[in-house]
Write a protein that holds these residues in place. Structure first.
Motif, PDB file in Angstrom:
ATOM      1  N   GLN A  25      13.002  -0.382  -4.942  1.00  0.00           N
ATOM      2  CA  GLN A  25      13.007  -1.843  -4.875  1.00  0.00           C
ATOM      3  C   GLN A  25      12.770  -2.456  -6.255  1.00  0.00           C
ATOM      4  O   GLN A  25      13.432  -3.428  -6.620  1.00  0.00           O
ATOM      5  CB  GLN A  25      11.948  -2.334  -3.890  1.00  0.00           C
ATOM      6  N   GLN A  26      11.851  -1.905  -7.024  1.00  0.00           N
ATOM      7  CA  GLN A  26      11.594  -2.410  -8.378  1.00  0.00           C
ATOM      8  C   GLN A  26      12.824  -2.246  -9.257  1.00  0.00           C
ATOM      9  O   GLN A  26      13.179  -3.155 -10.012  1.00  0.00           O
ATOM     10  CB  GLN A  26      10.407  -1.685  -9.013  1.00  0.00           C
ATOM     11  N   ASP A  27      13.481  -1.090  -9.156  1.00  0.00           N
ATOM     12  CA  ASP A  27      14.688  -0.854  -9.952  1.00  0.00           C
ATOM     13  C   ASP A  27      15.778  -1.870  -9.609  1.00  0.00           C
ATOM     14  O   ASP A  27      16.431  -2.419 -10.493  1.00  0.00           O
ATOM     15  CB  ASP A  27      15.227   0.566  -9.729  1.00  0.00           C
ATOM     16  N   ILE A  28      15.964  -2.107  -8.331  1.00  0.00           N
ATOM     17  CA  ILE A  28      16.981  -3.061  -7.892  1.00  0.00           C
ATOM     18  C   ILE A  28      16.627  -4.470  -8.366  1.00  0.00           C
ATOM     19  O   ILE A  28      17.485  -5.217  -8.826  1.00  0.00           O
ATOM     20  CB  ILE A  28      17.159  -3.008  -6.356  1.00  0.00           C
ATOM     21  N   ASN A  29      15.353  -4.827  -8.284  1.00  0.00           N
ATOM     22  CA  ASN A  29      14.930  -6.165  -8.697  1.00  0.00           C
ATOM     23  C   ASN A  29      15.145  -6.400 -10.186  1.00  0.00           C
ATOM     24  O   ASN A  29      15.323  -7.539 -10.616  1.00  0.00           O
ATOM     25  CB  ASN A  29      13.468  -6.400  -8.337  1.00  0.00           C
ATOM     26  N   MET A  30      15.151  -5.363 -10.980  1.00  0.00           N
ATOM     27  CA  MET A  30      15.328  -5.492 -12.428  1.00  0.00           C
ATOM     28  C   MET A  30      16.799  -5.635 -12.825  1.00  0.00           C
ATOM     29  O   MET A  30      17.101  -6.002 -13.951  1.00  0.00           O
ATOM     30  CB  MET A  30      14.731  -4.276 -13.150  1.00  0.00           C
ATOM     31  N   VAL A  31      17.690  -5.376 -11.890  1.00  0.00           N
ATOM     32  CA  VAL A  31      19.121  -5.425 -12.173  1.00  0.00           C
ATOM     33  C   VAL A  31      19.594  -6.875 -12.257  1.00  0.00           C
ATOM     34  O   VAL A  31      19.191  -7.717 -11.453  1.00  0.00           O
ATOM     35  CB  VAL A  31      19.912  -4.686 -11.063  1.00  0.00           C
ATOM     36  N   ASN A  32      20.430  -7.169 -13.236  1.00  0.00           N
ATOM     37  CA  ASN A  32      21.145  -8.446 -13.304  1.00  0.00           C
ATOM     38  C   ASN A  32      22.623  -8.147 -13.160  1.00  0.00           C
ATOM     39  O   ASN A  32      23.129  -7.243 -13.822  1.00  0.00           O
ATOM     40  CB  ASN A  32      20.898  -9.153 -14.639  1.00  0.00           C
ATOM     41  N   VAL A  33      23.289  -8.887 -12.286  1.00  0.00           N
ATOM     42  CA  VAL A  33      24.729  -8.727 -12.126  1.00  0.00           C
ATOM     43  C   VAL A  33      25.407 -10.053 -12.439  1.00  0.00           C
ATOM     44  O   VAL A  33      24.804 -11.117 -12.303  1.00  0.00           O
ATOM     45  CB  VAL A  33      25.125  -8.251 -10.702  1.00  0.00           C
ATOM     46  N   THR A  34      26.658  -9.951 -12.857  1.00  0.00           N
ATOM     47  CA  THR A  34      27.449 -11.143 -13.139  1.00  0.00           C
ATOM     48  C   THR A  34      28.553 -11.247 -12.107  1.00  0.00           C
ATOM     49  O   THR A  34      29.373 -10.343 -11.976  1.00  0.00           O
ATOM     50  CB  THR A  34      28.058 -11.073 -14.555  1.00  0.00           C
ATOM     51  N   GLY A  35      28.530 -12.333 -11.357  1.00  0.00           N
ATOM     52  CA  GLY A  35      29.600 -12.629 -10.410  1.00  0.00           C
ATOM     53  C   GLY A  35      30.590 -13.567 -11.079  1.00  0.00           C
ATOM     54  O   GLY A  35      30.190 -14.510 -11.759  1.00  0.00           O
ATOM     55  N   LYS A  36      31.874 -13.277 -10.903  1.00  0.00           N
ATOM     56  CA  LYS A  36      32.908 -14.066 -11.574  1.00  0.00           C
ATOM     57  C   LYS A  36      33.948 -14.534 -10.569  1.00  0.00           C
ATOM     58  O   LYS A  36      34.168 -13.894  -9.545  1.00  0.00           O
ATOM     59  CB  LYS A  36      33.594 -13.234 -12.658  1.00  0.00           C
ATOM     60  N   SER A  37      34.585 -15.643 -10.916  1.00  0.00           N
ATOM     61  CA  SER A  37      35.699 -16.120 -10.097  1.00  0.00           C
ATOM     62  C   SER A  37      36.640 -16.925 -10.967  1.00  0.00           C
ATOM     63  O   SER A  37      36.290 -17.350 -12.073  1.00  0.00           O
ATOM     64  CB  SER A  37      35.190 -16.968  -8.929  1.00  0.00           C
ATOM     65  N   GLY A  38      37.846 -17.126 -10.437  1.00  0.00           N
ATOM     66  CA  GLY A  38      38.833 -17.929 -11.147  1.00  0.00           C
ATOM     67  C   GLY A  38      39.174 -17.394 -12.516  1.00  0.00           C
ATOM     68  O   GLY A  38      39.223 -18.152 -13.481  1.00  0.00           O
ATOM     69  N   ILE A  39      39.410 -16.104 -12.608  1.00  0.00           N
ATOM     70  CA  ILE A  39      39.733 -15.440 -13.886  1.00  0.00           C
ATOM     71  C   ILE A  39      38.683 -15.803 -14.937  1.00  0.00           C
ATOM     72  O   ILE A  39      38.981 -16.282 -16.026  1.00  0.00           O
ATOM     73  CB  ILE A  39      41.155 -15.768 -14.373  1.00  0.00           C
ATOM     74  N   ASP A  40      37.429 -15.619 -14.561  1.00  0.00           N
ATOM     75  CA  ASP A  40      36.275 -15.863 -15.433  1.00  0.00           C
ATOM     76  C   ASP A  40      36.073 -17.331 -15.797  1.00  0.00           C
ATOM     77  O   ASP A  40      35.362 -17.641 -16.755  1.00  0.00           O
ATOM     78  CB  ASP A  40      36.335 -15.015 -16.708  1.00  0.00           C
ATOM     79  N   LEU A  41      36.652 -18.246 -15.047  1.00  0.00           N
ATOM     80  CA  LEU A  41      36.411 -19.666 -15.307  1.00  0.00           C
ATOM     81  C   LEU A  41      34.991 -20.057 -14.915  1.00  0.00           C
ATOM     82  O   LEU A  41      34.405 -20.964 -15.497  1.00  0.00           O
ATOM     83  CB  LEU A  41      37.424 -20.534 -14.551  1.00  0.00           C
ATOM     84  N   VAL A  42      34.440 -19.355 -13.907  1.00  0.00           N
ATOM     85  CA  VAL A  42      33.058 -19.560 -13.493  1.00  0.00           C
ATOM     86  C   VAL A  42      32.398 -18.198 -13.397  1.00  0.00           C
ATOM     87  O   VAL A  42      32.968 -17.254 -12.847  1.00  0.00           O
ATOM     88  CB  VAL A  42      32.975 -20.280 -12.119  1.00  0.00           C
ATOM     89  N   SER A  43      31.203 -18.101 -13.966  1.00  0.00           N
ATOM     90  CA  SER A  43      30.430 -16.868 -13.811  1.00  0.00           C
ATOM     91  C   SER A  43      28.977 -17.234 -13.560  1.00  0.00           C
ATOM     92  O   SER A  43      28.486 -18.263 -14.034  1.00  0.00           O
ATOM     93  CB  SER A  43      30.561 -15.977 -15.049  1.00  0.00           C
ATOM     94  N   ILE A  44      28.324 -16.398 -12.779  1.00  0.00           N
ATOM     95  CA  ILE A  44      26.902 -16.590 -12.512  1.00  0.00           C
ATOM     96  C   ILE A  44      26.195 -15.266 -12.770  1.00  0.00           C
ATOM     97  O   ILE A  44      26.785 -14.195 -12.651  1.00  0.00           O
ATOM     98  CB  ILE A  44      26.631 -17.077 -11.068  1.00  0.00           C
ATOM     99  N   ILE A  45      24.939 -15.358 -13.149  1.00  0.00           N
ATOM    100  CA  ILE A  45      24.104 -14.170 -13.297  1.00  0.00           C
ATOM    101  C   ILE A  45      23.031 -14.254 -12.222  1.00  0.00           C
ATOM    102  O   ILE A  45      22.354 -15.271 -12.073  1.00  0.00           O
ATOM    103  CB  ILE A  45      23.481 -14.082 -14.699  1.00  0.00           C
ATOM    104  N   MET A  46      22.916 -13.165 -11.462  1.00  0.00           N
ATOM    105  CA  MET A  46      21.971 -13.101 -10.358  1.00  0.00           C
ATOM    106  C   MET A  46      21.188 -11.801 -10.475  1.00  0.00           C
ATOM    107  O   MET A  46      21.742 -10.779 -10.865  1.00  0.00           O
ATOM    108  CB  MET A  46      22.762 -13.140  -9.038  1.00  0.00           C
ATOM    109  N   ASN A  47      19.889 -11.853 -10.142  1.00  0.00           N
ATOM    110  CA  ASN A  47      19.114 -10.619 -10.186  1.00  0.00           C
ATOM    111  C   ASN A  47      19.136  -9.924  -8.826  1.00  0.00           C
ATOM    112  O   ASN A  47      19.712 -10.431  -7.874  1.00  0.00           O
ATOM    113  CB  ASN A  47      17.688 -10.871 -10.689  1.00  0.00           C
ATOM    114  N   GLY A  48      18.515  -8.772  -8.763  1.00  0.00           N
ATOM    115  CA  GLY A  48      18.516  -7.968  -7.543  1.00  0.00           C
ATOM    116  C   GLY A  48      17.805  -8.606  -6.368  1.00  0.00           C
ATOM    117  O   GLY A  48      17.934  -8.149  -5.242  1.00  0.00           O
ATOM    118  N   ASN A  49      17.050  -9.667  -6.623  1.00  0.00           N
ATOM    119  CA  ASN A  49      16.404 -10.431  -5.550  1.00  0.00           C
ATOM    120  C   ASN A  49      17.294 -11.565  -5.064  1.00  0.00           C
ATOM    121  O   ASN A  49      16.832 -12.446  -4.344  1.00  0.00           O
ATOM    122  CB  ASN A  49      15.078 -11.030  -6.025  1.00  0.00           C
ATOM    123  N   TYR A  50      18.527 -11.591  -5.515  1.00  0.00           N
ATOM    124  CA  TYR A  50      19.496 -12.640  -5.178  1.00  0.00           C
ATOM    125  C   TYR A  50      19.118 -13.999  -5.754  1.00  0.00           C
ATOM    126  O   TYR A  50      19.559 -15.025  -5.253  1.00  0.00           O
ATOM    127  CB  TYR A  50      19.699 -12.759  -3.651  1.00  0.00           C
TER     128      TYR A  50
END
Length: 108
Positions: A25-50
């Motif tokens: 759970q700690q490892d997952i919580n430390m993860v940051n992911v980048t969600g993208k849409s519209g050919i990278d016109l919008v991107s968000i960064i979210m951590n493992g806790n959503y």
């Protein structure tokens, strides 16, 4: 009948399993992911806790005429990040599944 020794061994195994689950759970919580849409016109960064950490919107989208499109792209980027976090969680659990069933080494 279980002896005290056997019960203590089971409790020890349960504590070890709990520690491993907490580590996952700690490892997952430390993860940051980048969600993208519209050919990278919008991107968000979210951590493992959503938790959404940031939203980046391309300058070419930033005007009143694109409001509905922008809303749709932000929604899609968030959903993309959630899918990525879910995959990371599943992978972490699968890679660490031997602590749940030590006899099952085929998952590695």
């Amino acid at each position: 009948m279980y002896t005290n020794e056997k019960i203590n061994e089971i409790l020890k195994q349960a504590k070890n399993m709990q520690k491993k689950i907490e580590k996952i759970q700690q490892d997952i919580n430390m993860v940051n992911v980048t969600g993208k849409s519209g050919i990278d016109l919008v991107s968000i960064i979210m951590n493992g806790n959503y938790a959404c950490k940031s939203v980046n919107i391309s300058e070419e989208l930033w005007n009143e005429n694109n409001k509905k499109l922008l809303q749709d792209l932000i929604t899609a980027a968030i959903n993309d990040a959630v899918k990525k976090i879910t995959k990371i969680q599943q992978k972490k659990i699968l890679l660490n599944s031997e602590f749940i069933n030590p006899n099952n080494k085929s998952n590695k």
